[in-house]
Design a protein around this motif. Structure first.
Motif, mmCIF file in Angstrom:
data_model
loop_
_atom_site.group_PDB
_atom_site.id
_atom_site.type_symbol
_atom_site.label_atom_id
_atom_site.label_comp_id
_atom_site.label_asym_id
_atom_site.label_seq_id
_atom_site.Cartn_x
_atom_site.Cartn_y
_atom_site.Cartn_z
ATOM 1 N N ILE A 1 0.842 -1.195 0.000
ATOM 2 C CA ILE A 1 0.000 0.000 0.000
ATOM 3 C C ILE A 1 0.881 1.250 0.000
ATOM 4 N N GLU A 2 0.449 2.245 -0.775
ATOM 5 C CA GLU A 2 1.212 3.496 -0.908
ATOM 6 C C GLU A 2 0.196 4.630 -0.862
ATOM 7 N N ASP A 3 0.506 5.673 -0.071
ATOM 8 C CA ASP A 3 -0.520 6.708 0.092
ATOM 9 C C ASP A 3 -0.643 7.655 -1.110
ATOM 10 N N VAL B 1 9.714 13.754 -5.552
ATOM 11 C CA VAL B 1 11.086 13.282 -5.359
ATOM 12 C C VAL B 1 11.709 14.024 -4.172
ATOM 13 N N HIS B 2 12.466 13.266 -3.333
ATOM 14 C CA HIS B 2 13.237 13.913 -2.248
ATOM 15 C C HIS B 2 14.651 13.340 -2.314
ATOM 16 N N CYS B 3 15.358 13.521 -3.398
ATOM 17 C CA CYS B 3 16.626 12.807 -3.539
ATOM 18 C C CYS B 3 17.479 13.487 -4.593
ATOM 19 N N ALA B 4 18.824 13.463 -4.402
ATOM 20 C CA ALA B 4 19.720 14.014 -5.421
ATOM 21 C C ALA B 4 19.946 12.994 -6.537
ATOM 22 N N GLY B 5 19.692 11.715 -6.241
ATOM 23 C CA GLY B 5 19.809 10.673 -7.277
ATOM 24 C C GLY B 5 21.216 10.157 -7.490
ATOM 25 N N VAL B 6 22.118 10.409 -6.523
ATOM 26 C CA VAL B 6 23.511 9.966 -6.695
ATOM 27 C C VAL B 6 23.656 8.541 -6.155
ATOM 28 N N VAL B 7 24.044 7.618 -7.034
ATOM 29 C CA VAL B 7 24.222 6.222 -6.600
ATOM 30 C C VAL B 7 25.433 5.613 -7.307
ATOM 31 N N SER B 8 25.931 4.539 -6.736
ATOM 32 C CA SER B 8 27.040 3.821 -7.379
ATOM 33 C C SER B 8 26.456 2.843 -8.401
ATOM 34 N N ILE C 1 -3.714 4.467 -0.696
ATOM 35 C CA ILE C 1 -4.114 3.842 0.572
ATOM 36 C C ILE C 1 -3.095 4.222 1.645
ATOM 37 N N ARG C 2 -3.594 4.802 2.725
ATOM 38 C CA ARG C 2 -2.704 5.311 3.784
ATOM 39 C C ARG C 2 -2.792 4.430 5.023
ATOM 40 N N TYR C 3 -1.635 3.925 5.454
ATOM 41 C CA TYR C 3 -1.558 3.170 6.716
ATOM 42 C C TYR C 3 -1.871 4.126 7.869
ATOM 43 N N SER D 1 8.184 7.489 9.230
ATOM 44 C CA SER D 1 7.465 6.212 9.347
ATOM 45 C C SER D 1 6.546 6.103 10.568
ATOM 46 N N LEU D 2 5.260 5.877 10.284
ATOM 47 C CA LEU D 2 4.315 5.628 11.385
ATOM 48 C C LEU D 2 4.506 4.220 11.925
ATOM 49 N N VAL D 3 4.924 3.287 11.030
ATOM 50 C CA VAL D 3 5.137 1.911 11.503
ATOM 51 C C VAL D 3 6.301 1.897 12.500
ATOM 52 N N LEU E 1 11.083 -3.423 9.683
ATOM 53 C CA LEU E 1 11.246 -2.093 9.071
ATOM 54 C C LEU E 1 12.400 -2.142 8.082
ATOM 55 N N ILE E 2 12.293 -1.327 7.038
ATOM 56 C CA ILE E 2 13.395 -1.252 6.069
ATOM 57 C C ILE E 2 13.510 0.160 5.497
ATOM 58 N N GLY E 3 14.735 0.502 5.056
ATOM 59 C CA GLY E 3 14.961 1.812 4.424
ATOM 60 C C GLY E 3 14.988 2.938 5.448
ATOM 61 N N GLY F 1 24.401 10.736 3.470
ATOM 62 C CA GLY F 1 22.938 10.796 3.474
ATOM 63 C C GLY F 1 22.314 9.832 2.469
ATOM 64 N N GLY F 2 23.131 8.959 1.898
ATOM 65 C CA GLY F 2 22.628 8.010 0.891
ATOM 66 C C GLY F 2 21.828 6.890 1.531
ATOM 67 N N GLY F 3 20.611 6.649 1.007
ATOM 68 C CA GLY F 3 19.775 5.598 1.575
ATOM 69 C C GLY F 3 19.586 4.423 0.630
HETATM 70 C C1 LIG Z 1 17.543 16.110 -0.173
HETATM 71 C C2 LIG Z 1 17.821 14.615 -0.200
HETATM 72 C C3 LIG Z 1 18.792 14.115 -1.067
HETATM 73 C C4 LIG Z 1 19.066 12.752 -1.085
HETATM 74 N N1 LIG Z 1 20.001 12.274 -1.974
HETATM 75 C C5 LIG Z 1 20.293 10.954 -2.020
HETATM 76 C C6 LIG Z 1 21.215 10.453 -2.955
HETATM 77 O O1 LIG Z 1 21.775 11.192 -3.750
HETATM 78 N N2 LIG Z 1 21.473 9.113 -2.948
HETATM 79 C C7 LIG Z 1 20.855 8.251 -2.080
HETATM 80 O O2 LIG Z 1 21.134 7.039 -2.094
HETATM 81 N N3 LIG Z 1 19.943 8.710 -1.196
HETATM 82 C C8 LIG Z 1 19.637 10.034 -1.148
HETATM 83 N N4 LIG Z 1 18.697 10.492 -0.264
HETATM 84 C C9 LIG Z 1 18.034 9.542 0.641
HETATM 85 C C10 LIG Z 1 17.008 8.717 -0.117
HETATM 86 O O3 LIG Z 1 16.162 9.550 -0.863
HETATM 87 C C11 LIG Z 1 16.176 7.889 0.877
HETATM 88 O O4 LIG Z 1 17.069 7.204 1.739
HETATM 89 C C12 LIG Z 1 15.287 6.881 0.149
HETATM 90 O O5 LIG Z 1 14.280 7.531 -0.580
HETATM 91 C C13 LIG Z 1 14.627 5.941 1.156
HETATM 92 O O6 LIG Z 1 13.735 5.094 0.484
HETATM 93 P P1 LIG Z 1 12.479 4.483 1.275
HETATM 94 O O7 LIG Z 1 11.781 3.614 0.318
HETATM 95 O O8 LIG Z 1 12.931 3.974 2.573
HETATM 96 O O9 LIG Z 1 11.599 5.774 1.614
HETATM 97 P P2 LIG Z 1 10.826 6.741 0.619
HETATM 98 O O10 LIG Z 1 11.535 6.850 -0.673
HETATM 99 O O11 LIG Z 1 10.577 7.981 1.393
HETATM 100 O O12 LIG Z 1 9.462 5.975 0.357
HETATM 101 C C14 LIG Z 1 8.514 5.828 1.391
HETATM 102 C C15 LIG Z 1 7.150 5.705 0.752
HETATM 103 O O13 LIG Z 1 6.196 5.422 1.765
HETATM 104 C C16 LIG Z 1 5.034 6.171 1.513
HETATM 105 N N5 LIG Z 1 4.326 6.359 2.798
HETATM 106 C C17 LIG Z 1 4.719 7.118 3.852
HETATM 107 N N6 LIG Z 1 3.820 7.027 4.843
HETATM 108 C C18 LIG Z 1 2.843 6.193 4.406
HETATM 109 C C19 LIG Z 1 1.631 5.713 4.986
HETATM 110 N N7 LIG Z 1 1.263 6.078 6.218
HETATM 111 N N8 LIG Z 1 0.860 4.875 4.262
HETATM 112 C C20 LIG Z 1 1.231 4.497 3.002
HETATM 113 N N9 LIG Z 1 2.362 4.929 2.407
HETATM 114 C C21 LIG Z 1 3.164 5.757 3.100
HETATM 115 C C22 LIG Z 1 5.542 7.500 0.936
HETATM 116 O O14 LIG Z 1 4.565 8.141 0.177
HETATM 117 C C23 LIG Z 1 6.705 7.001 0.083
HETATM 118 O O15 LIG Z 1 6.306 6.729 -1.238
HETATM 119 C C24 LIG Z 1 18.371 11.876 -0.223
HETATM 120 C C25 LIG Z 1 17.394 12.369 0.639
HETATM 121 C C26 LIG Z 1 17.099 13.730 0.644
HETATM 122 C C27 LIG Z 1 16.039 14.241 1.564
#
Ligand SMILES: Cc1cc2nc3c(=O)[nH]c(=O)nc-3n(C[C@H](O)[C@H](O)[C@H](O)COP(=O)(O)OP(=O)(O)OC[C@H]3O[C@@H](n4cnc5c(N)ncnc54)[C@H](O)[C@@H]3O)c2cc1C
Length: 383
Positions: free
Chosen positions: A30-32, A40-47, A113-115, A147-149, A256-258, A269-271
């Motif tokens: 489920i994704e809200d 997008v919240h990411c610079a997109g830099v990856v290996s 769908i929102r958890y 994360s609410l979870v 939990l993951i990510g 800050g790479g995730g």
């Molecule tokens: C400014 C910035 C720059 C970054 N640059 C890099 C980079 O260059 N390289 C890199 O590796 N990482 C970077 N990151 C980190 C990277 O973006 C995150 O680590 C990565 O997106 C984590 O993925 P995720 O799937 O855990 O979380 P997310 O990508 O945040 O995905 C979580 C998802 O869960 C959904 N969600 C949230 N709450 C609920 C709910 N209650 N119910 C249903 N759905 C829900 C959200 O809508 C979202 O789609 C950057 C982060 C920021 C803020």
């Protein structure tokens, strides 16, 4: 009833869901939002390793094989090598492709769908959403930095947060292989700033520690400083990065993951790299739980032990490095930075692994004068 419900359609959720479905599990995600990958919240830099591990081919917007690090006194340190350090990917396209791959593997994707919360019982976990409930054997929280979870497990906020802001502007950097990074309290206190060459556009952004106020103000100042404020703005992004890990990443019937697990590299800050490592381990743990038909926290604890074995050392080492750099004045940062301009050290620096920068830390520490300079500065702060 699905075997596993995954909350979150970002890379952590879609990769985990795909691996689980490929192992024969019935998975619902489920994704809200109404799509994956936006906003997008990411610079997109990856290996290259991250792209390979994730198993989808994103649009590559830039290839980075050089870096210019600008110190607070405007000294620049250059490093360049033949093979790429990193790729800049279209993060939105990446997330969409990961979601498509999950669906193709058999995952039921439910958007909009929102958890809200969940209850664990002896026979399953019931996930309550804005549109009814889903009961399954297991819940995977991949719902990002807020994360609410994760919060439902109690006292589980990330150790620290960096707030980020960035903009894409219409401007072509001269060197299309070289990213520019700035260090210093004026530009990006508690983190760093970046400028990435993406053809006719440039991505400029920064992170700041929570205590330093809104990052957008620093971004506006950086845009002024670089002369990019007047350029056409194509996009602006903001976001929070959880660093240093969380108290726990498992509970009865819950993993939990990510970002939800605080699996982020504290220095960059790479995730995405940590997710690419943790998802197969989550899949292994869940397969084992099914083989034993046991979904208690003691069975699921294996997941945390395995991901910490894989990436815990670099997260903890990164936090120690962060702590050290956080205490430095700009003058001290320059003093250390000037060491890096030395040929013997810059050669070592060019071998940096963006996924695990600690690979160059030990060799650099062995270079003449480095340890004593770092120690002298450290002691000055202790006294
Ligand atoms: C400014 C910035 C720059 C970054 N640059 C890099 C980079 O260059 N390289 C890199 O590796 N990482 C970077 N990151 C980190 C990277 O973006 C995150 O680590 C990565 O997106 C984590 O993925 P995720 O799937 O855990 O979380 P997310 O990508 O945040 O995905 C979580 C998802 O869960 C959904 N969600 C949230 N709450 C609920 C709910 N209650 N119910 C249903 N759905 C829900 C959200 O809508 C979202 O789609 C950057 C982060 C920021 C803020």
């Amino acid at each position: 009833m699905p075997d596993v419900t995954v909350v979150g359609g970002g890379p952590a959720g879609t990769l985990s869901a795909r691996l689980l479905a490929s192992s024969g599990r019935d998975v619902t995600l489920i994704e809200d939002h109404h799509v994956s990958g936006t906003p997008v919240h990411c610079a997109g830099v990856v290996s290259g390793e991250v792209i390979e591990n994730m198993g989808v081919k994103p649009e590559v917007e830039g290839i980075i094989s050089a870096a210019e690090v600008v110190l607070p006194d405007s000294t620049s340190i250059f490093t360049r090598r033949r093979s790429p350090y990193a790729y800049v990917i279209d993060r939105s396209d990446f997330d969409v492709k990961l979601a498509d791959a999950a669906e193709a593997a058999g995952v039921t994707m439910k958007y909009g769908i929102r958890y809200k919360n969940h209850q664990v019982t002896e026979s399953g976990v019931t996930i309550n959403t804005n549109s009814g409930s889903i009961t399954s054997d297991l819940l995977v929280g991949a719902d990002g930095q807020s994360s609410l979870v994760a919060a439902s497990l109690g006292n589980n906020a990330a150790r620290s947060y960096i707030r980020g802001a960035q903009a894409d502007v219409e401007y072509r950097m001269d060197d299309q292989e070289c990213m520019r990074l700035w260090l210093g309290r004026d530009v990006a206190p508690g983190f760093f700033a970046w400028m990435l060459p993406l053809g006719d556009k440039t991505r400029i952004g920064l992170g700041v520690g929570l205590e330093y106020g809104p990052p957008i103000e620093y971004l506006n100042r950086l845009l002024d400083k670089t002369g990019l404020a007047e350029r056409r703005r194509l996009a602006t992004y903001v976001g929070k990065i959880p660093i240093g890990g969380r108290r726990v990443s498992y509970a009865d019937r819950t993993l939990l993951i990510g970002d939800a697990a605080g699996q982020v590299k504290p220095v960059s800050g790479g995730g995405l790299y940590p997710i690419s490592k943790a998802a197969p381990l989550l899949n292994e743990t869940i397969n084992r739980a099914y083989s034993m038909n046991m979904f208690t926290s003691s069975t699921l604890a294996l997941y945390e032990r395995s991901w910490k074995r894989e990436i815990g050392k670099s997260i903890n080492g990164g936090m120690r490095l962060r702590k050290y750099f956080d205490m430095l004045t700009d003058e001290e940062l320059c003093q250390i930075g000037h060491l890096y301009a030395r040929e013997d050290i810059s050669e070592l620096l060019s071998e940096i692994d963006v996924d695990d920068p600690s690979n160059v830390v030990r060799p650099i520490l062995r270079c003449k004068g480095v340890k004593s300079t770092l120690l002298k500065i450290y002691l000055r702060h202790l006294l």
